[in-house]
Design a protein around this motif. Structure first.
Motif, PDB file in Angstrom:
ATOM      1  N   GLY A 210       0.375  -0.966   0.261  1.00 28.87           N
ATOM      2  CA  GLY A 210      -0.196  -0.106   0.099  1.00 28.87           C
ATOM      3  C   GLY A 210       0.877   1.225  -0.161  1.00 28.87           C
ATOM      4  O   GLY A 210       0.282   1.924  -0.209  1.00 28.87           O
ATOM      5  N   ARG A 211       2.159   1.079  -0.058  1.00 24.64           N
ATOM      6  CA  ARG A 211       3.153   2.560   0.248  1.00 24.64           C
ATOM      7  C   ARG A 211       4.132   2.045  -1.255  1.00 24.64           C
ATOM      8  O   ARG A 211       5.142   1.481  -1.028  1.00 24.64           O
ATOM      9  N   PRO A 212       4.015   2.363  -2.176  1.00 23.42           N
ATOM     10  CA  PRO A 212       4.140   2.357  -3.534  1.00 23.42           C
ATOM     11  C   PRO A 212       5.645   3.216  -3.478  1.00 23.42           C
ATOM     12  O   PRO A 212       6.756   2.381  -4.073  1.00 23.42           O
ATOM     13  N   GLU A 213       6.239   3.851  -2.644  1.00 20.95           N
ATOM     14  CA  GLU A 213       7.178   4.535  -2.555  1.00 20.95           C
ATOM     15  C   GLU A 213       8.712   3.810  -1.957  1.00 20.95           C
ATOM     16  O   GLU A 213       9.779   3.829  -2.534  1.00 20.95           O
ATOM     17  N   VAL A 214       8.464   2.906  -1.156  1.00 18.82           N
ATOM     18  CA  VAL A 214       8.883   1.871  -0.350  1.00 18.82           C
ATOM     19  C   VAL A 214       8.985   0.483  -0.786  1.00 18.82           C
ATOM     20  O   VAL A 214       9.359  -0.512  -0.634  1.00 18.82           O
ATOM     21  N   HIS A 215       7.597  -0.225  -1.170  1.00 20.81           N
ATOM     22  CA  HIS A 215       7.779  -1.024  -1.903  1.00 20.81           C
ATOM     23  C   HIS A 215       7.850  -1.879  -2.478  1.00 20.81           C
ATOM     24  O   HIS A 215       8.657  -1.443  -3.679  1.00 20.81           O
ATOM     25  N   ASP A 216       8.870  -3.190  -2.286  1.00 15.35           N
ATOM     26  CA  ASP A 216       9.307  -3.468  -3.183  1.00 15.35           C
ATOM     27  C   ASP A 216       9.089  -5.709  -3.655  1.00 15.35           C
ATOM     28  O   ASP A 216       9.022  -6.241  -2.913  1.00 15.35           O
ATOM     29  N   PRO A 217       8.842  -5.035  -5.303  1.00 16.32           N
ATOM     30  CA  PRO A 217       7.830  -6.830  -5.062  1.00 16.32           C
ATOM     31  C   PRO A 217       9.030  -7.940  -4.838  1.00 16.32           C
ATOM     32  O   PRO A 217       8.707  -9.273  -4.342  1.00 16.32           O
ATOM     33  N   GLU A 218       9.705  -7.610  -5.368  1.00 21.40           N
ATOM     34  CA  GLU A 218      10.909  -8.954  -5.164  1.00 21.40           C
ATOM     35  C   GLU A 218      11.228  -9.918  -4.276  1.00 21.40           C
ATOM     36  O   GLU A 218      11.014 -10.439  -3.860  1.00 21.40           O
ATOM     37  N   ALA A 219      11.705  -8.339  -2.772  1.00 22.37           N
ATOM     38  CA  ALA A 219      11.859  -8.633  -2.192  1.00 22.37           C
ATOM     39  C   ALA A 219      10.717  -9.457  -1.190  1.00 22.37           C
ATOM     40  O   ALA A 219      10.889 -10.195  -0.059  1.00 22.37           O
ATOM     41  N   SER A 220       9.759  -9.185  -0.973  1.00 21.25           N
ATOM     42  CA  SER A 220       8.358  -8.989  -0.387  1.00 21.25           C
ATOM     43  C   SER A 220       8.010 -10.493  -0.511  1.00 21.25           C
ATOM     44  O   SER A 220       7.339 -11.525   0.007  1.00 21.25           O
ATOM     45  N   ALA A 221       7.842 -10.955  -1.533  1.00 20.92           N
ATOM     46  CA  ALA A 221       7.823 -12.196  -2.456  1.00 20.92           C
ATOM     47  C   ALA A 221       9.079 -13.044  -2.101  1.00 20.92           C
ATOM     48  O   ALA A 221       8.353 -14.560  -1.227  1.00 20.92           O
ATOM     49  N   GLN A 222      10.132 -13.113  -2.370  1.00 23.53           N
ATOM     50  CA  GLN A 222      10.905 -13.965  -1.382  1.00 23.53           C
ATOM     51  C   GLN A 222      11.047 -14.130   0.105  1.00 23.53           C
ATOM     52  O   GLN A 222      11.269 -15.157   0.803  1.00 23.53           O
ATOM     53  N   ALA A 223      10.372 -12.687   1.393  1.00 22.82           N
ATOM     54  CA  ALA A 223       9.690 -12.714   2.362  1.00 22.82           C
ATOM     55  C   ALA A 223       8.963 -13.725   2.954  1.00 22.82           C
ATOM     56  O   ALA A 223       8.792 -14.139   4.041  1.00 22.82           O
ATOM     57  N   TRP A 224       8.387 -13.956   1.298  1.00 23.23           N
ATOM     58  CA  TRP A 224       6.635 -13.904   2.095  1.00 23.23           C
ATOM     59  C   TRP A 224       6.504 -15.873   1.398  1.00 23.23           C
ATOM     60  O   TRP A 224       6.499 -16.601   3.046  1.00 23.23           O
ATOM     61  N   ALA A 225       7.472 -15.780   0.995  1.00 23.51           N
ATOM     62  CA  ALA A 225       7.426 -17.578   1.075  1.00 23.51           C
ATOM     63  C   ALA A 225       7.964 -18.511   1.678  1.00 23.51           C
ATOM     64  O   ALA A 225       7.823 -19.189   2.687  1.00 23.51           O
ATOM     65  N   PHE A 230       8.379 -21.371   6.944  1.00 23.32           N
ATOM     66  CA  PHE A 230       8.683 -21.354   8.119  1.00 23.32           C
ATOM     67  C   PHE A 230       7.526 -21.409   8.879  1.00 23.32           C
ATOM     68  O   PHE A 230       7.481 -22.146   9.795  1.00 23.32           O
ATOM     69  N   LEU A 231       6.456 -21.112   8.846  1.00 23.00           N
ATOM     70  CA  LEU A 231       5.011 -21.291  10.187  1.00 23.00           C
ATOM     71  C   LEU A 231       5.331 -22.177   9.446  1.00 23.00           C
ATOM     72  O   LEU A 231       4.550 -22.932  10.905  1.00 23.00           O
ATOM     73  N   ARG A 232       4.964 -23.405   8.402  1.00 25.71           N
ATOM     74  CA  ARG A 232       4.264 -24.801   7.901  1.00 25.71           C
ATOM     75  C   ARG A 232       5.256 -25.200   9.302  1.00 25.71           C
ATOM     76  O   ARG A 232       4.504 -26.355  10.225  1.00 25.71           O
ATOM     77  N   SER A 233       6.788 -25.074   9.529  1.00 25.66           N
ATOM     78  CA  SER A 233       7.236 -26.140   9.877  1.00 25.66           C
ATOM     79  C   SER A 233       7.421 -25.914  11.541  1.00 25.66           C
ATOM     80  O   SER A 233       8.073 -26.543  12.058  1.00 25.66           O
ATOM     81  N   GLY A 234       7.028 -24.806  11.798  1.00 25.14           N
ATOM     82  CA  GLY A 234       6.900 -24.327  13.327  1.00 25.14           C
ATOM     83  C   GLY A 234       6.255 -24.861  14.005  1.00 25.14           C
ATOM     84  O   GLY A 234       5.932 -24.196  15.612  1.00 25.14           O
ATOM     85  N   LEU A 235       4.858 -24.712  13.792  1.00 30.25           N
ATOM     86  CA  LEU A 235       3.607 -25.454  14.678  1.00 30.25           C
ATOM     87  C   LEU A 235       3.796 -26.046  14.951  1.00 30.25           C
ATOM     88  O   LEU A 235       3.335 -27.290  14.126  1.00 30.25           O
ATOM     89  N   SER A 236       3.386 -26.817  16.682  1.00 33.06           N
ATOM     90  CA  SER A 236       3.225 -27.894  16.663  1.00 33.06           C
ATOM     91  C   SER A 236       2.125 -28.412  16.569  1.00 33.06           C
ATOM     92  O   SER A 236       0.858 -27.503  16.370  1.00 33.06           O
ATOM     93  N   GLY A 237       1.677 -29.509  16.266  1.00 31.67           N
ATOM     94  CA  GLY A 237      -0.407 -30.504  16.000  1.00 31.67           C
ATOM     95  C   GLY A 237      -0.840 -29.458  14.719  1.00 31.67           C
ATOM     96  O   GLY A 237      -1.362 -29.778  14.770  1.00 31.67           O
ATOM     97  N   SER A 238       0.636 -29.120  13.752  1.00 36.56           N
ATOM     98  CA  SER A 238      -0.324 -28.540  12.589  1.00 36.56           C
ATOM     99  C   SER A 238      -0.406 -29.765  11.593  1.00 36.56           C
ATOM    100  O   SER A 238       0.793 -30.536  11.479  1.00 36.56           O
TER     101      SER A 238
END
Length: 238
Positions: A210-225, A230-238
């Motif tokens: 929502g802030r195009p002046e700082v948003h970085d699509p490539e970095a965002s995609a890498q961080a999101w994946a 990380f969350l899938r592997s880190g939550l017990s009982g999931s």
């Protein structure tokens, strides 16, 4: 067995009210398409519970998590940085952590949540609160601060149980990169946890589309994946 939203009658997306240390608190809850999944707390930037934070919550739900974004400002949303700074300063860290602990209580009590612990994802101010919450609450086992700003003293990590994956921008003037080395060393010394801090050729708030002046699509995609894995592997009982 966890019930689906169809059997509980719970909408897939809804505003919720929950108890936090004897005080009513509010938030935004999103359920995954399959109706149940591991629980994740989403912690707002200093702007408040904005459309961007609601969208992140929805995106986590689409990835299979039951995601809850607590409203730390009680319905207030900042429209400029001066107001955001004021709202952040008016929220004591201890009060914020108490409210987040109430959100963890609420999330783990939901029949749709299949995990015994929760993940926590936060941005800017919320990234700092991810670390404060994880340091205090051992029910958090996967902590993901995005450019997390520590307010005041660094928390005591001696009670930390969570693994940590952090995302930072190398051009972020609010978080000088040398401070990450000190934070990583402190976490390791106090808890034995080796935090994984990743740095991208990006600015502060690079994930906020929502802030195009700082948003970085490539970095965002890498961080999101990386975050979803990380969350899938880190939550017990999931």
């Amino acid at each position: 067995m966890s019930e689906s939203p169809r059997s509980t009658g719970r909408p897939a997306h809804q505003n919720v009210t929950f108890d936090s240390n004897g005080t009513p608190a509010h938030g935004y809850l999103a359920l995954p398409p399959q109706g149940s999944g591991p629980g994740v707390i989403v912690i707002q930037e200093w702007w408040g519970l904005t459309d961007h934070i609601a969208d992140v919550t929805d995106r986590l739900a689409a990835e299979g998590f039951v995601a809850l974004a607590p409203d730390l400002y009680g319905g207030n949303v900042a429209h400029d940085s001066q107001e955001a700074f004021r709202l952040m300063r008016e929220l004591p860290v201890e009060r914020g952590v108490d409210l987040l602990a109430g959100a963890v209580d609420h999330l783990l009590a939901l029949p749709e949540v299949t995990s015994d612990t929760v993940g926590a994802v936060g941005f800017c101010m919320g990234g700092g609160f991810v670390l404060y919450l994880a340091a205090k609450d051992r029910r958090v086992t996967a902590a993901v601060p995005f450019y997390g700003v520590i307010q005041g003293e660094v928390p005591d990590f001696s009670n930390l149980r969570a693994q940590i994956l952090g995302h930072y921008g190398e051009r972020d003037e609010s978080i000088p990169l040398p401070t990450l080395d000190g934070l990583r060393a402190t976490i390791a010394k106090q808890s034995g946890v080796e935090a994984d801090f990743r740095v991208y050729p990006a600015d502060h708030a690079f994930f906020n589309d929502g802030r195009p002046e700082v948003h970085d699509p490539e970095a965002s995609a890498q961080a999101w994946a990386a975050t979803v894995d990380f969350l899938r592997s880190g939550l017990s009982g999931s």
